[in-house]
Design a protein around this motif. Structure first.
Motif, PDB file in Angstrom:
ATOM      1  N   GLN A 131       0.648  -1.422  -0.076  1.00 48.49           N
ATOM      2  CA  GLN A 131       0.190   0.005  -0.324  1.00 48.49           C
ATOM      3  C   GLN A 131       1.056   1.163   0.110  1.00 48.49           C
ATOM      4  O   GLN A 131       1.830   1.198   0.608  1.00 48.49           O
ATOM      5  CB  GLN A 131      -0.807   0.343   0.895  1.00 48.49           C
ATOM      6  N   ARG A 132       0.248   2.550  -1.001  1.00 49.10           N
ATOM      7  CA  ARG A 132       1.401   3.816  -0.186  1.00 49.10           C
ATOM      8  C   ARG A 132       0.414   4.528   0.428  1.00 49.10           C
ATOM      9  O   ARG A 132      -0.057   3.860   1.308  1.00 49.10           O
ATOM     10  CB  ARG A 132       0.689   4.675  -1.891  1.00 49.10           C
ATOM     11  N   THR A 133       1.358   4.737   0.770  1.00 47.81           N
ATOM     12  CA  THR A 133       1.759   6.166   2.426  1.00 47.81           C
ATOM     13  C   THR A 133       0.624   7.003   2.163  1.00 47.81           C
ATOM     14  O   THR A 133       0.562   8.032   1.177  1.00 47.81           O
ATOM     15  CB  THR A 133       3.153   6.171   3.023  1.00 47.81           C
ATOM     16  N   GLY A 134      -0.378   7.761   2.992  1.00 43.93           N
ATOM     17  CA  GLY A 134      -0.261   8.490   3.370  1.00 43.93           C
ATOM     18  C   GLY A 134      -1.774   8.022   2.970  1.00 43.93           C
ATOM     19  O   GLY A 134      -2.778   6.687   3.071  1.00 43.93           O
ATOM     20  N   GLN A 135      -2.993   9.683   2.653  1.00 42.27           N
ATOM     21  CA  GLN A 135      -4.287   8.559   2.225  1.00 42.27           C
ATOM     22  C   GLN A 135      -4.573   8.195   1.635  1.00 42.27           C
ATOM     23  O   GLN A 135      -3.863   7.625   0.333  1.00 42.27           O
ATOM     24  CB  GLN A 135      -5.167  10.335   1.570  1.00 42.27           C
ATOM     25  N   THR A 136      -5.513   6.913   1.878  1.00 41.21           N
ATOM     26  CA  THR A 136      -6.225   5.679   0.963  1.00 41.21           C
ATOM     27  C   THR A 136      -7.105   5.749   0.980  1.00 41.21           C
ATOM     28  O   THR A 136      -7.675   6.473   1.721  1.00 41.21           O
ATOM     29  CB  THR A 136      -5.002   4.812   1.480  1.00 41.21           C
ATOM     30  N   GLY A 137      -7.907   5.002  -0.075  1.00 37.80           N
ATOM     31  CA  GLY A 137      -9.599   4.842   0.043  1.00 37.80           C
ATOM     32  C   GLY A 137     -10.097   4.253   1.120  1.00 37.80           C
ATOM     33  O   GLY A 137     -11.028   4.541   2.174  1.00 37.80           O
ATOM     34  N   ILE A 138      -8.997   3.309   1.915  1.00 33.93           N
ATOM     35  CA  ILE A 138     -10.020   2.230   2.979  1.00 33.93           C
ATOM     36  C   ILE A 138      -9.966   3.596   4.100  1.00 33.93           C
ATOM     37  O   ILE A 138     -10.152   3.331   5.193  1.00 33.93           O
ATOM     38  CB  ILE A 138      -9.087   0.928   3.491  1.00 33.93           C
ATOM     39  N   LYS A 139      -8.774   4.194   4.608  1.00 37.13           N
ATOM     40  CA  LYS A 139      -8.768   5.302   5.229  1.00 37.13           C
ATOM     41  C   LYS A 139     -10.398   6.147   5.600  1.00 37.13           C
ATOM     42  O   LYS A 139     -10.981   6.182   6.147  1.00 37.13           O
ATOM     43  CB  LYS A 139      -8.081   6.250   4.772  1.00 37.13           C
ATOM     44  N   THR A 140     -10.729   6.061   4.227  1.00 36.06           N
ATOM     45  CA  THR A 140     -12.175   7.020   4.106  1.00 36.06           C
ATOM     46  C   THR A 140     -12.865   6.299   5.055  1.00 36.06           C
ATOM     47  O   THR A 140     -14.511   6.504   5.523  1.00 36.06           O
ATOM     48  CB  THR A 140     -12.513   7.228   3.441  1.00 36.06           C
ATOM     49  N   MET A 141     -13.113   4.955   5.459  1.00 39.64           N
ATOM     50  CA  MET A 141     -13.986   4.532   6.094  1.00 39.64           C
ATOM     51  C   MET A 141     -13.466   3.919   7.496  1.00 39.64           C
ATOM     52  O   MET A 141     -14.620   3.077   7.989  1.00 39.64           O
ATOM     53  CB  MET A 141     -14.400   2.783   5.412  1.00 39.64           C
ATOM     54  N   TYR A 142     -12.441   4.481   7.811  1.00 36.39           N
ATOM     55  CA  TYR A 142     -11.880   4.106   9.401  1.00 36.39           C
ATOM     56  C   TYR A 142     -13.126   4.666  10.449  1.00 36.39           C
ATOM     57  O   TYR A 142     -13.534   5.906  10.108  1.00 36.39           O
ATOM     58  CB  TYR A 142     -10.516   4.839   9.584  1.00 36.39           C
ATOM     59  N   PRO A 143     -13.309   3.913  11.462  1.00 35.45           N
ATOM     60  CA  PRO A 143     -13.777   4.404  12.814  1.00 35.45           C
ATOM     61  C   PRO A 143     -13.581   6.361  13.303  1.00 35.45           C
ATOM     62  O   PRO A 143     -12.299   6.564  12.964  1.00 35.45           O
ATOM     63  CB  PRO A 143     -13.931   3.720  13.726  1.00 35.45           C
ATOM     64  N   PRO A 144     -14.785   7.290  13.875  1.00 38.07           N
ATOM     65  CA  PRO A 144     -15.595   6.421  13.972  1.00 38.07           C
ATOM     66  C   PRO A 144     -16.370   6.502  12.667  1.00 38.07           C
ATOM     67  O   PRO A 144     -16.684   7.082  11.439  1.00 38.07           O
ATOM     68  CB  PRO A 144     -16.639   7.831  14.968  1.00 38.07           C
ATOM     69  N   TYR A 145     -17.738   5.302  12.738  1.00 40.95           N
ATOM     70  CA  TYR A 145     -18.773   5.256  11.905  1.00 40.95           C
ATOM     71  C   TYR A 145     -20.175   6.091  12.157  1.00 40.95           C
ATOM     72  O   TYR A 145     -20.565   6.099  12.350  1.00 40.95           O
ATOM     73  CB  TYR A 145     -19.649   3.693  12.262  1.00 40.95           C
ATOM     74  N   ASN A 146     -19.309   7.306  11.714  1.00 44.25           N
ATOM     75  CA  ASN A 146     -20.531   8.609  11.307  1.00 44.25           C
ATOM     76  C   ASN A 146     -21.244   8.093  10.079  1.00 44.25           C
ATOM     77  O   ASN A 146     -20.884   7.379   8.947  1.00 44.25           O
ATOM     78  CB  ASN A 146     -19.669   9.790  10.901  1.00 44.25           C
ATOM     79  N   ASP A 147     -21.931   9.468   9.756  1.00 39.79           N
ATOM     80  CA  ASP A 147     -22.777   9.706   8.432  1.00 39.79           C
ATOM     81  C   ASP A 147     -21.665   9.376   7.470  1.00 39.79           C
ATOM     82  O   ASP A 147     -22.733   8.673   6.341  1.00 39.79           O
ATOM     83  CB  ASP A 147     -24.652  10.352   8.397  1.00 39.79           C
ATOM     84  N   LYS A 148     -20.971  10.410   6.909  1.00 41.04           N
ATOM     85  CA  LYS A 148     -20.030  10.365   5.793  1.00 41.04           C
ATOM     86  C   LYS A 148     -19.409   8.492   6.139  1.00 41.04           C
ATOM     87  O   LYS A 148     -19.399   8.230   4.535  1.00 41.04           O
ATOM     88  CB  LYS A 148     -19.395  10.713   6.072  1.00 41.04           C
ATOM     89  N   VAL A 149     -19.274   8.299   6.624  1.00 41.37           N
ATOM     90  CA  VAL A 149     -18.271   6.777   6.773  1.00 41.37           C
ATOM     91  C   VAL A 149     -19.413   5.956   6.368  1.00 41.37           C
ATOM     92  O   VAL A 149     -19.306   4.863   5.554  1.00 41.37           O
ATOM     93  CB  VAL A 149     -17.790   6.122   8.806  1.00 41.37           C
ATOM     94  N   LYS A 150     -20.475   6.073   6.949  1.00 39.55           N
ATOM     95  CA  LYS A 150     -21.679   5.007   6.578  1.00 39.55           C
ATOM     96  C   LYS A 150     -22.042   5.330   5.094  1.00 39.55           C
ATOM     97  O   LYS A 150     -22.411   4.065   4.375  1.00 39.55           O
ATOM     98  CB  LYS A 150     -23.122   5.041   7.164  1.00 39.55           C
TER      99      LYS A 150
END
Length: 483
Positions: A454-473
């Motif tokens: 994986q590359r370092t820094g911002q990745t797609g999976i990071k957008t789904m890290y907790p806390p599971y707010n409305d945006k993450v959902k």
């Protein structure tokens, strides 16, 4: 024949402490082998191939001493396939060890992934007696190609070959890399207590279960090359003379002591008499051209020992008592451990002859009227190691191959799939677990390590890290809907 290499003494006493010391030495050495470059593995395999070439007379002599195996048969079934495996491994080793790139799914965009093979570590090879040289060397080649250390346990039933294998290992290898440990089942039991990284066993299903239970104690992976009743099916469209010659060769080579030997014959009722006559003629041409009897032939091996001779003789006697008729052959000679190639007609389906793997030159013949009937007959029994189909009809060939599960198969041939290094060899269910030969053998002794980078820094999976707010959902919802 003068025997230049077969001087055996009593089996060396190898106590448990000595075996454990060998194992520890190999454990330590395996870490260094893991870091070897490919040319070092190839060099080890070339040394092995050169040794076989230089010791061809000694190999022939050892097999002759253990069960009167003809030198030509040793060349064909012990030496040639061993050399084929070595040459094939050397040719393809760089490709096999090269990391294999895999694609990247959209959901993991930005990553790179591959599979790289690494040695399992320290491996145990338990070899059988029926092809005692080749079936020790074949898995050893795969294990060395994959970068492992090995302890090889040959069969005590063929002591001359076992002694030769020990000499080979002593001349070629550091015992911390490859060692041959001779002995009986007590030595095997001691070995099976150790936490090997992989066990490769060739032998009977009954002993295969023992090996698998022992391996389970350490969660050790296994390759089990077993056996079973491999059927030959001959339909009414087959070339009967051609089929007869190939069936006789496959059944009688090594006096029938072959895991993939034709075990019983299913022939269409309309061509049974003609096929039997062709088989009779083929046996005469191959093993009795002078009319002196098969026992006088220098081209026919013997049963390996008294125990196995008596087992086969009792199968023959019991089958006749239960109604089977000896169509040809039937001569046995205990002093020579000799059993003539024998055709039996009408063996009872519940007889031991039709229930147990024969592993000798007895061939029961059954008839069928439809392919469905033949298929049902085979499928009512444990899965065979090999299926042999003789037919001139592509439709019939396809039907039988699709409807009868088997470890491997030949169409209009017997045995030869075993010699093809590109074909995975192994059983299914009761006839075995795992695959051997060529790339499949290399994989059996390798761990296929999966790697994702994986590359370092911002990745797609990071957008789904907790806390599971409305945006993450919402992001997780998009992932489920679109990827």
């Amino acid at each position: 024949m003068e025997n230049p290499a077969v001087e055996i003494s009593a089996l060396p006493t190898v106590n448990e402490a000595a075996i454990q010391q060998l194992f520890r030495a190999q454990k330590g050495r395996s870490e260094a082998l893991r870091r070897e470059v490919i040319r070092e593995r190839s060099a080890r395999l070339r040394k092995l191939g050169n040794w076989i070439e230089q010791n061809r007379p000694a190999i022939q002599a050892a097999l002759q001493a253990d069960f009167r195996k003809p030198a030509e048969e040793t060349d064909l079934t012990e030496i040639w396939p061993s050399q084929i495996e070595i040459k094939h491994a050397i040719k393809h080793l760089r490709k096999w060890t090269k990391p294999r790139k895999v694609g990247t799914p959209m959901a993991l965009l930005g990553t790179k992934s591959w599979v790289q093979c690494e040695p399992k570590g320290v491996c145990l090879i338990i070899a059988p007696w029926n092809y005692p040289f080749y079936l020790a060397l074949d898995p050893l080649v795969s294990a060395l190609a994959a970068g492992n250390c090995c302890i090889v346990k040959p069969s005590e039933i063929t002591p001359h070959v076992a002694a030769l294998l020990r000499r080979m290992a002593e001349e070629l290898f550091d015992p911390a890399e490859v060692v041959v440990v001779e002995g009986d089942k007590e030595v095997a039991t001691v070995l099976l207590r150790l936490p090997f990284d992989h066990i490769f066993f060739t032998g009977s299903p009954a002993i295969g279960k023992v090996v698998m239970r022992a391996a389970a104690e350490h969660l050790t992976s296994v390759t089990l090359e077993l056996g079973g009743k491999s059927p030959v099916i001959v339909d009414e469209t087959a070339d009967l003379r051609d089929a007869a010659e190939k069936i006789v060769w496959g059944k009688c080579i090594n006096a029938g002591q072959t895991c993939v030997a034709p075990d019983y014959l299913l022939v269409h009722e309309n061509v049974k008499s003609d096929l039997v006559q062709h088989i009779r003629e083929a046996i005469h041409r191959f093993y009795d051209p002078a009319g002196e009897g098969v026992a006088a032939s220098a081209s026919y091996a013997r049963i390996v020992n008294k125990h196995h001779f008596e087992r086969l003789a009792s199968l023959l006697e019991e089958a006749q008592y239960q109604g089977a008729t000896v169509e040809m052959g039937g001569i046995v000679e205990a002093s020579q451990c000799f059993i003539e190639p024998t055709l039996l007609i009408g063996a009872a389906p519940n007889s031991r002859l039709m229930q147990e793997e024969i592993f000798g030159p007895l061939l029961p013949v059954q008839t069928f009227s439809t392919l469905m009937q033949a298929t049902s007959f085979v499928n009512e029994r444990p899965r065979p190691l090999a299926l042999y189909v003789f037919s001139g009809s592509r439709e019939n060939q396809k039907y039988l191959l699709q409807n009868i599960p088997a470890g491997g198969s030949c169409v209009n041939e017997t045995i030869l799939h075993l010699a093809h290094p590109e074909l995975p060899f192994g059983g299914i269910g009761n006839s075995g677990i795992g695959r051997a030969h060529g790339y499949s053998g290399f994989l059996a002794f390798s761990n296929e390590k999966s790697v994702l980078k994986q590359r370092t820094g911002q990745t797609g999976i990071k957008t789904m890290y907790p806390p599971y707010n409305d945006k993450v959902k919402r992001m997780i919802g998009w992932l489920l809907a679109w990827f």
